[in-house]
Design a protein around this motif. Sequence first.
Motif, short mmCIF file in Angstrom:
data_model
loop_
_atom_site.label_atom_id
_atom_site.label_comp_id
_atom_site.label_asym_id
_atom_site.label_seq_id
_atom_site.Cartn_x
_atom_site.Cartn_y
_atom_site.Cartn_z
N ASP A 173 0.81 -1.22 0.00
CA ASP A 173 0.00 0.00 0.00
C ASP A 173 0.85 1.26 0.00
N CYS A 174 2.10 1.14 0.43
CA CYS A 174 2.97 2.31 0.54
C CYS A 174 3.67 2.66 -0.76
N VAL A 175 3.58 1.77 -1.74
CA VAL A 175 4.30 1.96 -3.00
C VAL A 175 3.50 2.85 -3.93
N THR A 176 4.15 3.89 -4.43
CA THR A 176 3.49 4.83 -5.34
C THR A 176 3.29 4.20 -6.71
N HIS A 177 4.31 3.50 -7.20
CA HIS A 177 4.17 2.84 -8.51
C HIS A 177 5.10 1.63 -8.58
N PHE A 178 4.58 0.58 -9.18
CA PHE A 178 5.36 -0.64 -9.42
C PHE A 178 5.73 -0.71 -10.90
N PHE A 179 7.00 -0.87 -11.19
CA PHE A 179 7.45 -1.19 -12.55
C PHE A 179 7.92 -2.65 -12.50
N VAL A 180 7.19 -3.53 -13.16
CA VAL A 180 7.44 -4.95 -12.98
C VAL A 180 7.95 -5.60 -14.26
N GLN A 181 8.53 -6.80 -14.08
CA GLN A 181 9.22 -7.47 -15.17
C GLN A 181 8.32 -8.27 -16.09
N ASN A 182 7.22 -8.83 -15.57
CA ASN A 182 6.44 -9.76 -16.39
C ASN A 182 4.94 -9.62 -16.14
N THR A 183 4.17 -10.23 -17.03
CA THR A 183 2.71 -10.12 -16.94
C THR A 183 2.16 -10.84 -15.71
N GLU A 184 2.84 -11.90 -15.25
CA GLU A 184 2.39 -12.58 -14.04
C GLU A 184 2.38 -11.61 -12.85
N SER A 185 3.40 -10.78 -12.76
CA SER A 185 3.47 -9.80 -11.67
C SER A 185 2.34 -8.79 -11.78
N VAL A 186 2.05 -8.34 -13.00
CA VAL A 186 0.93 -7.42 -13.21
C VAL A 186 -0.37 -8.06 -12.75
N GLU A 187 -0.58 -9.30 -13.14
CA GLU A 187 -1.83 -10.00 -12.80
C GLU A 187 -1.96 -10.25 -11.30
N LEU A 188 -0.85 -10.60 -10.65
CA LEU A 188 -0.89 -10.84 -9.21
C LEU A 188 -1.25 -9.56 -8.45
N LEU A 189 -0.63 -8.45 -8.84
CA LEU A 189 -0.93 -7.18 -8.17
C LEU A 189 -2.34 -6.70 -8.50
N SER A 190 -2.75 -6.90 -9.75
CA SER A 190 -4.12 -6.52 -10.13
C SER A 190 -5.15 -7.32 -9.34
N GLY A 191 -4.81 -8.58 -9.03
CA GLY A 191 -5.70 -9.42 -8.23
C GLY A 191 -5.91 -8.88 -6.83
N LEU A 192 -4.98 -8.05 -6.37
CA LEU A 192 -5.12 -7.40 -5.06
C LEU A 192 -5.61 -5.95 -5.21
N ASN A 193 -6.08 -5.63 -6.43
CA ASN A 193 -6.65 -4.31 -6.74
C ASN A 193 -5.62 -3.19 -6.77
N TYR A 194 -4.38 -3.52 -7.12
CA TYR A 194 -3.38 -2.49 -7.35
C TYR A 194 -3.34 -2.19 -8.85
N ASP A 195 -3.70 -0.96 -9.20
CA ASP A 195 -3.65 -0.57 -10.61
C ASP A 195 -2.49 0.39 -10.90
N ASN A 196 -1.68 0.67 -9.88
CA ASN A 196 -0.52 1.53 -10.06
C ASN A 196 0.69 0.70 -10.49
N VAL A 197 0.49 -0.05 -11.57
CA VAL A 197 1.47 -1.03 -12.03
C VAL A 197 1.75 -0.82 -13.51
#
Length: 406
Positions: A173-197
């Motif tokens: 919750d403290c992270v302003t923005h995530f820059f991630v390496q792969n689509t799996e990471s995007v999907e995992l974070l999106s599953g927790l309702n993080y759209d700042n990815v």
Amino acid sequence: MLLLYNFGIALYRVIIFIASFFNQKAKLFWKGRENIFNFIETKVDGKQKHIWFHFASLGEFEQGRTVLEQLKKSYPAHQIIVTFFSPSGYEIRKNYALAAGVFYLPLDTKKNAKQFIDLIQPEIAIFTKYEFWYHYFQLLRERKVPLLIISGIFRPEQLFFKWYGGFYRSMLDCVTHFFVQNTESVELLSGLNYDNVSLSGDTRFDRVAENVITVKPLPLIEKFCGQAAVFIAGSTWPQDEQLVVPLLAANPKWKFIIAPHEIGAAHIEQLIRLIPGALRYTQLNDELPQTDSQVMIIDNIGLLSSIYQYGKIVYIGGGFGVSIHNTLEAAAFGLPVIFGPRYDKFQEAKDLLVLNAAITIKSAEELSAAFEKLQKDTNAGPAAKKYVQDKTGSTKQILSYLEQYI
């Protein structure tokens, strides 16, 4: 849960203190944090804002280095603070010229976090790949300091994604923005309702591609290699070295360079006993005492990424232990890669296998077969090089995002 976390940090501190009496890394970890705040105070202007880069270790530093250096190039007036958790990062980069200060990160307690952040006054905090520290993250959020995770990678087994992982999710919750390496990471974070990815890929591709362009010659290595084809064994452990040794007698026309991951005296002596007659890089002057020597052991840190320019085939160590080491530095130079069976944490290793630019092995016999195959394969090396070139661009994407804060 916070009580358990704080207890864990306190227990870790005690364990490191005890280990420091008989383990060199633990000793560096402990000594490096003694009087750390007094040391920081002498190096840093506490009235000035800083851009704070944190790296777990040397590998993460190399991963995020392009962002740091391009940021400094674009905004030369801004001062940068670098911290490391591990001695293997700090001890190598403690004199890094582009930083106003390089420090060990004090252990994550509420008091330490406040004291550290008060001293460096971060305007932005950038963490590479991983390392989530509760008190540091909470205080950055409280003070409205933008916090970025770059080259992040997430996996389902991490505590963030467990039903009981609420405490760990509070750090996300403290992270302003995530820059991630792969689509799996995007999907995992999106599953927790993080759209700042953002799917940005891995900044290591930018770093290794830049290294190919800026690499400097190494005269002693060049002289050792001569006109021979060169097999490089990089970041090896004893089990890796046992596998490589049978290749020496079977391939007398090849030169071999072995760069072990651990360069302590005991390991180097063990390696010399394993390969009698091998040259030690640090014991050479301007002349090679035995120009016909087949093997050179690199017994210092920092050369491997440049040595790859002389290779034809490379073996990357670590795959019989926790996991393989860096394959991208070699791939960037167009070298086909061989590694052991434990590579599943690294997407690039999987990708290189799919492209037939890498081979994974489980035994000395399989290593020999892979070596023979890659000698005849004219497509593996170019495929590795193209893979790296096609994956560059993450640094530019991150810098574009950062413009709004600088």
